[in-house]
Design a protein around this motif. Structure first.
Motif, mmCIF file in Angstrom:
data_model
loop_
_atom_site.group_PDB
_atom_site.id
_atom_site.type_symbol
_atom_site.label_atom_id
_atom_site.label_comp_id
_atom_site.label_asym_id
_atom_site.label_seq_id
_atom_site.Cartn_x
_atom_site.Cartn_y
_atom_site.Cartn_z
ATOM 1 N N GLN A 104 0.829 -1.205 0.000
ATOM 2 C CA GLN A 104 0.000 0.000 0.000
ATOM 3 C C GLN A 104 0.866 1.258 0.000
ATOM 4 O OE1 GLN A 104 -2.243 1.006 3.589
ATOM 5 N NE2 GLN A 104 -4.000 1.546 2.285
ATOM 6 N N LYS A 105 1.888 1.289 0.842
ATOM 7 C CA LYS A 105 2.765 2.465 0.918
ATOM 8 C C LYS A 105 3.519 2.689 -0.386
ATOM 9 C CE LYS A 105 3.482 2.385 5.927
ATOM 10 N NZ LYS A 105 4.449 2.125 7.012
ATOM 11 N N VAL A 106 3.970 1.605 -1.010
ATOM 12 C CA VAL A 106 4.680 1.727 -2.279
ATOM 13 C C VAL A 106 3.726 2.223 -3.370
ATOM 14 C CG1 VAL A 106 5.916 0.475 -4.100
ATOM 15 C CG2 VAL A 106 6.488 0.074 -1.684
ATOM 16 N N TRP A 107 2.520 1.676 -3.398
ATOM 17 C CA TRP A 107 1.541 2.153 -4.377
ATOM 18 C C TRP A 107 1.295 3.645 -4.214
ATOM 19 C CZ3 TRP A 107 -3.364 -0.875 -6.045
ATOM 20 C CH2 TRP A 107 -2.988 -2.048 -6.706
ATOM 21 N N GLN A 108 1.110 4.102 -2.970
ATOM 22 C CA GLN A 108 0.817 5.518 -2.731
ATOM 23 C C GLN A 108 1.976 6.405 -3.192
ATOM 24 O OE1 GLN A 108 -0.077 5.346 1.466
ATOM 25 N NE2 GLN A 108 -2.259 5.008 1.105
ATOM 26 N N ALA A 109 3.195 5.963 -2.949
ATOM 27 C CA ALA A 109 4.362 6.778 -3.286
ATOM 28 C C ALA A 109 4.764 6.672 -4.757
ATOM 29 C CB ALA A 109 5.542 6.369 -2.407
ATOM 30 N N THR A 110 4.565 5.520 -5.357
ATOM 31 C CA THR A 110 5.078 5.256 -6.699
ATOM 32 C C THR A 110 4.030 5.414 -7.788
ATOM 33 O OG1 THR A 110 6.658 3.691 -5.758
ATOM 34 C CG2 THR A 110 6.252 3.522 -8.127
ATOM 35 N N LEU A 139 10.076 -0.148 0.315
ATOM 36 C CA LEU A 139 9.566 1.125 0.832
ATOM 37 C C LEU A 139 10.409 2.281 0.292
ATOM 38 C CD1 LEU A 139 8.812 0.276 4.575
ATOM 39 C CD2 LEU A 139 7.146 0.725 2.758
ATOM 40 N N PRO A 140 9.782 3.393 -0.047
ATOM 41 C CA PRO A 140 10.508 4.517 -0.662
ATOM 42 C C PRO A 140 11.748 4.960 0.120
ATOM 43 C CG PRO A 140 8.156 4.916 -0.755
ATOM 44 C CD PRO A 140 8.344 3.672 0.069
ATOM 45 N N GLU A 141 11.660 4.990 1.431
ATOM 46 C CA GLU A 141 12.806 5.472 2.215
ATOM 47 C C GLU A 141 14.002 4.519 2.194
ATOM 48 O OE1 GLU A 141 9.717 4.022 5.331
ATOM 49 O OE2 GLU A 141 9.695 4.902 3.319
ATOM 50 N N TYR A 142 13.817 3.297 1.682
ATOM 51 C CA TYR A 142 14.912 2.321 1.585
ATOM 52 C C TYR A 142 15.359 2.101 0.141
ATOM 53 C CZ TYR A 142 14.121 1.327 6.478
ATOM 54 O OH TYR A 142 14.013 1.446 7.831
ATOM 55 N N GLN A 143 14.695 2.745 -0.815
ATOM 56 C CA GLN A 143 15.102 2.613 -2.207
ATOM 57 C C GLN A 143 16.434 3.332 -2.400
ATOM 58 O OE1 GLN A 143 11.800 3.870 -4.675
ATOM 59 N NE2 GLN A 143 10.445 2.331 -3.784
ATOM 60 N N GLY A 144 17.274 2.760 -3.247
ATOM 61 C CA GLY A 144 18.585 3.349 -3.500
ATOM 62 C C GLY A 144 19.629 2.936 -2.479
#
Length: 170
Positions: A20-26, A94-99
């Protein structure tokens, strides 16, 4: 420290929340607002439960302590494509762990799983409008095999990327 393991049934609620969090951010602006806003945690928990119960599919999680920060599914294709017998699917971080190498580590785990069953090629489907994911897979060596026709519902438009695994020299 980030660790990796096979998913367990007690992870299903956390997996649904990560998705859900990834969908909302991406996917906001790619998927319709109603698709994102009407995301069902309960339905997705059940979906993850069914994946974990499927013997020819493996679901792995990335976690930091008790927090699940990403996941990936590999094995028998969820959506068969051509003659491919193996698929890497649902790689979410999760966006904060991407990269930070989490996606690469999950990709590597899938590759090891494929090598263990003597698979020499696999595929990934990626949304053609998710340019970050597309570039990530291209950087890892994916070759475009097929681009689905553009559709009004952008959540359906996929690019199939294929990967070859070279036999390890002995």
């Amino acid at each position: 420290m980030i660790s990796y393991r096979k998913a367990a049934t007690e992870d299903c609620a956390a997996l649904a929340l990560v998705k859900q969090k990834v969908w909302q951010a991406t996917y906001r602006g790619i998927y319709s607002d109603s698709k994102i806003d009407n995301y069902s945690l309960t339905e997705n928990e059940q979906y993850f439960f069914s994946l974990i119960q499927t013997s020819d599919i493996s679901l792995f999680v990335a976690h930091r302590g008790k927090e699940i920060i990403g996941y990936m599914c590999c094995g028998k294709p969820l959506h068969p494509f051509r003659e491919y017998r193996q698929e890497l699917a649902l790689l979410y971080v999760l966006p904060e762990y991407q990269g930070h190498g989490v996606g690469k580590a999950l990709f590597s785990i899938a590759r090891q799983q494929f090598e263990a069953v003597f698979c020499r090629e696999f595929f990934i489907s990626v949304n053609r409008y998710n340019l970050n994911a597309l570039n990530f897979y291209l950087h890892l060596g994916g070759l475009v095999a097929e681009i689905d026709e553009d559709k009004p519902d952008k959540s359906e438009v996929q690019i199939k990327l294929c990967f070859k695994i070279s036999p390890q020299s002995e």
